[in-house]
Motif scaffolding. Structure first.
Motif, PDB file in Angstrom:
ATOM      1  N   LEU A 176       0.927  -1.178   0.100  1.00 24.53           N
ATOM      2  CA  LEU A 176      -0.140  -0.160  -0.032  1.00 24.53           C
ATOM      3  C   LEU A 176       0.758   1.206   0.026  1.00 24.53           C
ATOM      4  N   PRO A 177       1.268   1.797  -1.261  1.00 20.50           N
ATOM      5  CA  PRO A 177       2.185   2.685  -1.266  1.00 20.50           C
ATOM      6  C   PRO A 177       1.984   3.952  -0.689  1.00 20.50           C
ATOM      7  N   THR A 178       0.557   4.312  -0.710  1.00 23.61           N
ATOM      8  CA  THR A 178       0.172   5.589   0.151  1.00 23.61           C
ATOM      9  C   THR A 178       0.207   5.579   1.570  1.00 23.61           C
ATOM     10  N   GLY A 179       0.337   4.442   2.098  1.00 16.90           N
ATOM     11  CA  GLY A 179       0.079   4.102   3.565  1.00 16.90           C
ATOM     12  C   GLY A 179      -1.363   3.777   4.085  1.00 16.90           C
ATOM     13  N   GLN A 180      -2.248   4.000   3.155  1.00 16.04           N
ATOM     14  CA  GLN A 180      -3.713   3.588   3.356  1.00 16.04           C
ATOM     15  C   GLN A 180      -4.135   2.558   2.422  1.00 16.04           C
ATOM     16  N   VAL A 181      -5.139   1.919   3.044  1.00 18.07           N
ATOM     17  CA  VAL A 181      -5.907   0.949   1.965  1.00 18.07           C
ATOM     18  C   VAL A 181      -7.140   1.679   1.431  1.00 18.07           C
ATOM     19  N   LYS A 182      -7.421   2.768   1.756  1.00 17.84           N
ATOM     20  CA  LYS A 182      -8.137   3.814   0.953  1.00 17.84           C
ATOM     21  C   LYS A 182      -8.018   5.003   0.961  1.00 17.84           C
ATOM     22  N   ASP A 183      -7.949   6.033  -0.295  1.00 19.04           N
ATOM     23  CA  ASP A 183      -7.679   7.282  -0.140  1.00 19.04           C
ATOM     24  C   ASP A 183      -8.798   7.938  -1.011  1.00 19.04           C
ATOM     25  N   VAL A 184      -8.777   9.351  -0.715  1.00 21.32           N
ATOM     26  CA  VAL A 184      -9.705  10.077  -1.613  1.00 21.32           C
ATOM     27  C   VAL A 184      -8.768  10.964  -2.449  1.00 21.32           C
ATOM     28  N   ILE A 185      -8.432  10.550  -3.800  1.00 23.20           N
ATOM     29  CA  ILE A 185      -7.467  11.460  -4.680  1.00 23.20           C
ATOM     30  C   ILE A 185      -8.266  12.048  -5.780  1.00 23.20           C
ATOM     31  N   ASP A 186      -8.083  13.178  -6.177  1.00 26.33           N
ATOM     32  CA  ASP A 186      -8.774  13.965  -7.133  1.00 26.33           C
ATOM     33  C   ASP A 186     -10.433  13.675  -7.045  1.00 26.33           C
ATOM     34  N   GLY A 187     -10.745  13.712  -5.975  1.00 30.93           N
ATOM     35  CA  GLY A 187     -12.144  13.693  -5.686  1.00 30.93           C
ATOM     36  C   GLY A 187     -12.877  12.042  -5.779  1.00 30.93           C
ATOM     37  N   ILE A 188     -12.193  11.007  -5.876  1.00 30.90           N
ATOM     38  CA  ILE A 188     -12.573  10.071  -5.995  1.00 30.90           C
ATOM     39  C   ILE A 188     -11.837   8.958  -5.167  1.00 30.90           C
ATOM     40  N   GLU A 189     -12.733   8.134  -4.562  1.00 30.98           N
ATOM     41  CA  GLU A 189     -12.183   7.180  -3.628  1.00 30.98           C
ATOM     42  C   GLU A 189     -11.352   5.954  -4.117  1.00 30.98           C
ATOM     43  N   VAL A 190     -10.069   5.661  -3.831  1.00 28.91           N
ATOM     44  CA  VAL A 190      -9.306   4.626  -4.553  1.00 28.91           C
ATOM     45  C   VAL A 190      -8.496   3.813  -3.728  1.00 28.91           C
ATOM     46  N   THR A 191      -8.037   2.650  -4.119  1.00 25.12           N
ATOM     47  CA  THR A 191      -7.147   1.908  -3.294  1.00 25.12           C
ATOM     48  C   THR A 191      -5.846   2.034  -4.243  1.00 25.12           C
ATOM     49  N   CYS A 192      -5.053   2.382  -3.734  1.00 22.34           N
ATOM     50  CA  CYS A 192      -3.603   2.328  -4.643  1.00 22.34           C
ATOM     51  C   CYS A 192      -2.891   1.319  -3.764  1.00 22.34           C
ATOM     52  N   ILE A 193      -2.621  -0.010  -4.921  1.00 21.86           N
ATOM     53  CA  ILE A 193      -2.008  -1.168  -4.302  1.00 21.86           C
ATOM     54  C   ILE A 193      -1.117  -1.965  -5.351  1.00 21.86           C
ATOM     55  N   ASP A 194      -0.068  -2.315  -4.791  1.00 25.00           N
ATOM     56  CA  ASP A 194       0.971  -3.014  -5.559  1.00 25.00           C
ATOM     57  C   ASP A 194       1.150  -4.354  -4.957  1.00 25.00           C
ATOM     58  N   ASN A 195       0.668  -5.728  -5.665  1.00 30.13           N
ATOM     59  CA  ASN A 195       0.816  -6.808  -5.290  1.00 30.13           C
ATOM     60  C   ASN A 195       1.374  -7.690  -6.515  1.00 30.13           C
ATOM     61  N   GLY A 196       2.255  -7.173  -7.078  1.00 31.28           N
ATOM     62  CA  GLY A 196       3.016  -7.631  -8.402  1.00 31.28           C
ATOM     63  C   GLY A 196       2.751  -6.555  -9.502  1.00 31.28           C
ATOM     64  N   MET A 197       1.519  -5.764  -9.513  1.00 34.33           N
ATOM     65  CA  MET A 197       1.584  -4.811 -10.564  1.00 34.33           C
ATOM     66  C   MET A 197       0.974  -3.389  -9.821  1.00 34.33           C
ATOM     67  N   PRO A 198       1.452  -2.146  -9.948  1.00 35.88           N
ATOM     68  CA  PRO A 198       0.914  -1.047  -9.420  1.00 35.88           C
ATOM     69  C   PRO A 198      -0.398  -0.819  -9.887  1.00 35.88           C
ATOM     70  N   LEU A 199      -1.583  -0.852  -9.239  1.00 37.33           N
ATOM     71  CA  LEU A 199      -2.818  -0.817  -9.557  1.00 37.33           C
ATOM     72  C   LEU A 199      -3.542   0.554  -8.988  1.00 37.33           C
ATOM     73  N   VAL A 200      -4.445   1.306  -9.638  1.00 37.83           N
ATOM     74  CA  VAL A 200      -5.457   2.187  -8.878  1.00 37.83           C
ATOM     75  C   VAL A 200      -6.948   1.552  -9.030  1.00 37.83           C
ATOM     76  N   ILE A 201      -7.470   1.219  -8.018  1.00 39.52           N
ATOM     77  CA  ILE A 201      -8.836   0.560  -8.097  1.00 39.52           C
ATOM     78  C   ILE A 201      -9.644   1.484  -7.549  1.00 39.52           C
ATOM     79  N   PHE A 202     -10.838   1.721  -8.295  1.00 34.67           N
ATOM     80  CA  PHE A 202     -11.801   2.446  -8.032  1.00 34.67           C
ATOM     81  C   PHE A 202     -13.306   2.030  -8.446  1.00 34.67           C
ATOM     82  N   ARG A 203     -14.260   2.455  -7.877  1.00 32.78           N
ATOM     83  CA  ARG A 203     -15.605   1.934  -8.214  1.00 32.78           C
ATOM     84  C   ARG A 203     -16.002   2.810  -9.441  1.00 32.78           C
ATOM     85  N   ALA A 204     -16.830   1.888 -10.283  1.00 32.27           N
ATOM     86  CA  ALA A 204     -17.013   2.259 -11.853  1.00 32.27           C
ATOM     87  C   ALA A 204     -18.125   3.197 -11.383  1.00 32.27           C
ATOM     88  N   ALA A 205     -18.973   3.134 -10.491  1.00 35.00           N
ATOM     89  CA  ALA A 205     -20.202   3.908 -10.143  1.00 35.00           C
ATOM     90  C   ALA A 205     -19.589   5.397  -9.869  1.00 35.00           C
TER      91      ALA A 205
END
Length: 363
Positions: A176-205
């Protein structure tokens, strides 16, 4: 005058491209990259003058060598090219192409079959990640035919098992490179995570989409792609990756509730084109987010109980199953990730490199 270089053209998982013995490529990186660009036919949207398939998934190269690292059999360097760019990116990993590493090494005589099955430890140089790869080798030969099926590839093939040993923080500073399991970045809730590939995960809705749109709809949605790219740039800084505008990571993954019996549904951008499926390590990373309490997948993902969890990641052309094992003393710590892929040798021979490439200009 053209220069021939030995190669095996292979499918690994849902990707494909030429594989090379590192000793057959130039040691100088700048020259090597010019060679690879010429081999693939980049930059050209059609890649008409090379082996590329006019798509990021078919603009990949594998470079393999015998490893000098104790306990490791093979080193693998993955190179991501783009159809219309002159870039050769060896920063990220590719779990699909990884599936073809041991078959290639056996075909090239770099290692020898061990029996009915052969297991070799592979070090991915891009991310300093190790894994054990097992392939069927009856009679001392790679067996490509079998009953294993993976979505995104027609027909069936022999199973190849990849057991990842340590994937957390493959490119970033940690899981968890931001130190958080969930962040609000650019107005959107995201999980920034890297367990083999750096990903930004966010809800489609959260970006006004269902998450069930087709790949064609996603790729035609310029408003969405512009929004995702702004988010990606902001998340890149938050993840300690700096300016990622010219990088192939982090990948961007929209999630929604499963529709076909899986754990959740995904749409992945790699990073500017919607993936027809999902990358191996992206699937591992999404699955990991599903088992982390408080991530953006909470309330979306359906995950079984127990320390060993099978997570089914749905994507546009099917699903990708990942098996995760959690630390009983710390359920937020994933100790093992395993999955099944297939591969096939498509062609072997020599690829021809124009003479002008060696002088510094492609001709």
């Amino acid at each position: 005058m053209q220069t021939p270089i030995k190669t095996c053209f292979m499918r690994g998982g849902t990707s494909r491209g030429p594989f090379f013995n590192a000793a057959d490529l130039p040691a100088d990186i700048a020259t090597r990259d010019r060679v690879l660009l010429a081999v693939m036919g980049s930059p050209d949207r059609r890649q008409i003058d090379g082996l590329g398939g006019a798509h990021p998934l078919t603009s990949k190269v594998g470079i393999v060598s015998k490893s000098a690292t104790p306990g490791v059999d093979l080193d693998f360097l993955f190179a991501q090219l783009q159809p219309d760019k002159d870039t050769v990116d060896t920063t990220p990993n590719c779990g699909n192409m990884l599936a073809a590493v041991v078959p290639f090494a056996l075909e090239a005589g770099m290692v020898q079959a061990q029996g009915e099955t052969s297991t070799f430890r592979v070090l991915t140089l891009n991310t300093d990640m190790q894994c054990d790869i097992t392939v069927p080798t009856p009679g001392g030969q790679v067996e490509y035919a079998g009953d294993a099926r993976i979505d995104g590839v027609p027909g069936s093939s022999a199973p190849i098992t990849i057991n990842f040993l340590d994937t957390a923080g493959s490119v970033c500073s940690g899981l968890l490179p931001t130190g958080q399991v969930k962040d609000v970045i650019d107005g959107i809730e995201v999980t920034c995570i890297d367990n083999g590939m750096p990903l930004v995960i966010f809800r489609a809705a959260d970006v006004g989409r269902t998450g069930y749109e087709s790949v064609a709809e996603m790729n035609a949605d310029t408003e969405l792609k512009d929004r995702i790219e702004r988010l990606r740039i902001a998340c890149g800084h938050a993840m300690g990756l700096g300016d990622v505008s010219a990088k192939n990571y982090p990948k961007m993954t929209l999630v929604a509730p499963a529709r076909d019996g899986g754990s959740l549904t995904t749409r992945s951008f790699i990073p500017h084109v919607c993936h027809d499926a999902i990358g191996v390590l992206a699937a591992v990373t999404v699955a990991t987010a599903c088992v982390l309490e408080g991530s953006v997948t909470a309330g979306i993902a359906q995950v079984p109980e127990g320390n060993v969890k099978a997570v089914s990641v749905e994507h546009p052309t099917g699903e990708f199953s990942v098996e995760l094992e959690l630390d009983p003393a710390n359920p937020q710590n994933v100790t093992r990730a395993a999955l099944l892929r297939t591969a096939r040798l498509i062609m072997r021979g020599e690829v021809m490199v124009p003479a002008a490439v060696w002088g510094g200009a492609q001709g």
